[in-house]
Design an enzyme around this catalytic site. Structure first.
Site, PDB file in Angstrom:
ATOM      1  N   SER A   1       0.848  -1.191   0.000  1.00 39.80           N
ATOM      2  CA  SER A   1       0.000   0.000   0.000  1.00 39.80           C
ATOM      3  C   SER A   1       0.884   1.242   0.000  1.00 39.80           C
ATOM      4  CB  SER A   1      -0.900   0.006   1.242  1.00 39.80           C
ATOM      5  OG  SER A   1      -1.483   1.283   1.373  1.00 39.80           O
TER       6      SER A   1
ATOM      7  N   HIS B   1      -1.507  -1.185  -4.182  1.00 40.90           N
ATOM      8  CA  HIS B   1      -2.765  -0.720  -3.589  1.00 40.90           C
ATOM      9  C   HIS B   1      -2.665   0.785  -3.320  1.00 40.90           C
ATOM     10  CE1 HIS B   1      -6.461  -1.425  -1.217  1.00 40.90           C
ATOM     11  NE2 HIS B   1      -5.969  -0.561  -0.334  1.00 40.90           N
TER      12      HIS B   1
ATOM     13  N   ASP C   1      -4.580   4.067  -1.699  1.00 37.96           N
ATOM     14  CA  ASP C   1      -5.631   4.462  -0.760  1.00 37.96           C
ATOM     15  C   ASP C   1      -6.007   5.927  -0.939  1.00 37.96           C
ATOM     16  OD1 ASP C   1      -6.153   2.121   0.854  1.00 37.96           O
ATOM     17  OD2 ASP C   1      -4.070   2.303   1.504  1.00 37.96           O
TER      18      ASP C   1
ATOM     19  N   MET D   1      -8.301   8.981   0.163  1.00 38.45           N
ATOM     20  CA  MET D   1      -9.097   9.400   1.336  1.00 38.45           C
ATOM     21  C   MET D   1      -9.486  10.859   1.191  1.00 38.45           C
ATOM     22  SD  MET D   1      -6.761   7.806   4.340  1.00 38.45           S
ATOM     23  CE  MET D   1      -6.182   6.112   4.307  1.00 38.45           C
TER      24      MET D   1
ATOM     25  N   HIS E   1      -8.415   2.018  -4.011  1.00 42.51           N
ATOM     26  CA  HIS E   1      -9.395   1.880  -2.922  1.00 42.51           C
ATOM     27  C   HIS E   1      -9.922   3.269  -2.586  1.00 42.51           C
ATOM     28  CE1 HIS E   1      -9.858   0.736   1.655  1.00 42.51           C
ATOM     29  NE2 HIS E   1     -11.027   0.984   1.088  1.00 42.51           N
TER      30      HIS E   1
ATOM     31  N   MET F   1     -11.807   5.604  -0.473  1.00 45.63           N
ATOM     32  CA  MET F   1     -12.449   5.870   0.832  1.00 45.63           C
ATOM     33  C   MET F   1     -12.990   7.288   0.779  1.00 45.63           C
ATOM     34  SD  MET F   1      -9.601   4.027   3.217  1.00 45.63           S
ATOM     35  CE  MET F   1      -8.362   4.055   1.948  1.00 45.63           C
TER      36      MET F   1
ATOM     37  N   MET G   1     -12.409  -4.747   5.276  1.00 46.10           N
ATOM     38  CA  MET G   1     -11.462  -3.902   6.027  1.00 46.10           C
ATOM     39  C   MET G   1     -11.164  -4.550   7.368  1.00 46.10           C
ATOM     40  SD  MET G   1     -10.534  -1.393   4.180  1.00 46.10           S
ATOM     41  CE  MET G   1      -9.540  -0.621   5.464  1.00 46.10           C
TER      42      MET G   1
ATOM     43  N   PHE H   1      -6.174   5.258   8.418  1.00 47.82           N
ATOM     44  CA  PHE H   1      -4.756   5.362   8.774  1.00 47.82           C
ATOM     45  C   PHE H   1      -4.050   4.017   8.642  1.00 47.82           C
ATOM     46  CE2 PHE H   1      -7.034   8.693  10.931  1.00 47.82           C
ATOM     47  CZ  PHE H   1      -6.225   9.806  10.714  1.00 47.82           C
TER      48      PHE H   1
ATOM     49  N   ASP I   1      -7.310  -5.650   4.353  1.00 45.14           N
ATOM     50  CA  ASP I   1      -6.580  -4.383   4.298  1.00 45.14           C
ATOM     51  C   ASP I   1      -6.529  -3.782   5.694  1.00 45.14           C
ATOM     52  OD1 ASP I   1      -5.525  -1.921   3.636  1.00 45.14           O
ATOM     53  OD2 ASP I   1      -7.224  -1.287   2.391  1.00 45.14           O
TER      54      ASP I   1
HETATM   55  C1  DX5 Z   1      -6.277   1.970   5.849  1.00 41.29           C
HETATM   56  C2  DX5 Z   1      -5.795   1.744   4.419  1.00 41.29           C
HETATM   57  C3  DX5 Z   1      -4.770   0.688   4.307  1.00 41.29           C
HETATM   58  C4  DX5 Z   1      -3.474   0.978   4.965  1.00 41.29           C
HETATM   59  C5  DX5 Z   1      -2.929  -0.301   5.506  1.00 41.29           C
HETATM   60  O1  DX5 Z   1      -7.260   2.917   5.845  1.00 41.29           O
HETATM   61  O2  DX5 Z   1      -6.887   1.360   3.627  1.00 41.29           O
HETATM   62  O3  DX5 Z   1      -4.531   0.289   2.966  1.00 41.29           O
HETATM   63  O4  DX5 Z   1      -2.542   1.545   4.078  1.00 41.29           O
HETATM   64  O5  DX5 Z   1      -1.806   0.016   6.228  1.00 41.29           O
HETATM   65  P1  DX5 Z   1      -1.122  -0.982   7.259  1.00 41.29           P
HETATM   66  O6  DX5 Z   1      -0.721  -2.194   6.482  1.00 41.29           O
HETATM   67  O7  DX5 Z   1       0.024  -0.188   7.765  1.00 41.29           O
HETATM   68  O8  DX5 Z   1      -2.144  -1.306   8.308  1.00 41.29           O
HETATM   69 ZN    ZN Z   2      -6.815   0.325   1.373  1.00 36.48          ZN
END
Ligand code: DX5
Ligand code: ZN
Length: 225
Positions: free
Chosen positions: A12, A37, A39, A41, A70, A72, A143, A149, A182
């Site tokens: 990620s 991946h 993310d 947000m 992904h 969010m 999730m 985070f 994830d």
């Molecule tokens: C969380 C994200 C994850 C995050 C995972 O909101 O969707 O993809 O990057 O990070 P780790 O592996 O550090 O928990």
């Molecule tokens: Zn993610």
């Protein structure tokens, strides 16, 4: 070909060093990642702001890796086109988000653009919320932390029964979508997720964190082999 029986470790980008993002993308690729991946947000659907379509485009310019995006964010249907144009390969949307249209219509638009599509469930959302869409997805993301985070602990008790239920329902009905986890995925938690049905393992801290990423990727892959 990647099927629901292929186990993959997905670094990620959130956990990478953004001061040299191009080199970090290359580091992941050289370490053996096939999928990356990303993310996204919005500071509204989740309590954090990361990056948007421009970053997806930057990453696309650096690599041919499969980009698993992904979202969010609220109103993913409003922003969809920009992520498609940016070069995403898969786009995953949350069932809990607000839509101008609907989850079903958004999935349909992703597929019509020739991409793969997924839906994501927050840890507190039951598997039943995914049921109306299971015939139309390539991927179901369970999730394993509250999204927002990196670096949070794996919520085993809250999420593994749901993952197992999803796997049972999928296999009983002859469906083929990936099951992705994830959040908090490390060498000690990935095998638990695998046992319960996951085949795609998003790893932020555990993949980009160590200096030797090739070694961390090998150890994570060995944990789910
Ligand atoms: C969380 C994200 C994850 C995050 C995972 O909101 O969707 O993809 O990057 O990070 P780790 O592996 O550090 O928990
Ligand atoms: Zn993610």
């Amino acid at each position: 070909m990647t099927t629901h029986e292929t186990n993959l470790i997905l670094p990620s980008l959130l956990a990478s060093d953004w001061s040299k993002v191009g080199a970090e993308v290359k580091r992941a690729e050289d370490a053996g990642a096939d999928w990356l991946h990303l993310d996204v947000m919005d500071g509204n659907f989740v309590d954090n702001i990361s990056f948007g379509p421009q970053m997806v485009q930057v990453v696309r310019k650096c690599t041919d890796m499969y980009l698993d995006v992904h979202l969010m964010i609220h109103r993913p249907d409003h922003y969809l086109e920009r992520f498609i144009l940016a070069g995403a390969n898969n786009i995953t949307i949350h069932v809990e988000a607000n839509y101008d249209t609907s989850v079903a219509e958004t999935l349909q638009r992703i597929r019509a653009a020739g991409l793969q599509c997924g839906i994501a469930l927050h840890p507190s959302t039951p598997f039943e919320a995914a049921l109306p869409f299971v015939n139309d997805i390539d991927l179901l993301l369970i999730m394993t932390v509250v999204p927002g985070f990196g670096g949070q602990p794996f919520m085993e008790k809250e999420t593994m029964p749901k993952l197992a239920a999803a796997r049972a329902h999928r296999d009983t009905n002859g469906l083929k979508y990936h099951l992705e986890v994830d959040g908090g995925v490390y060498t000690h938690t990935a095998p638990i997720a695998k046992q319960n049905g996951a085949n795609l393992f998003v790893c932020g801290t555990s993949s980009f964190g160590p200096a030797d990423m090739a070694q961390s990727m090998r150890e994570l892959a060995a944990a789910v082999a």
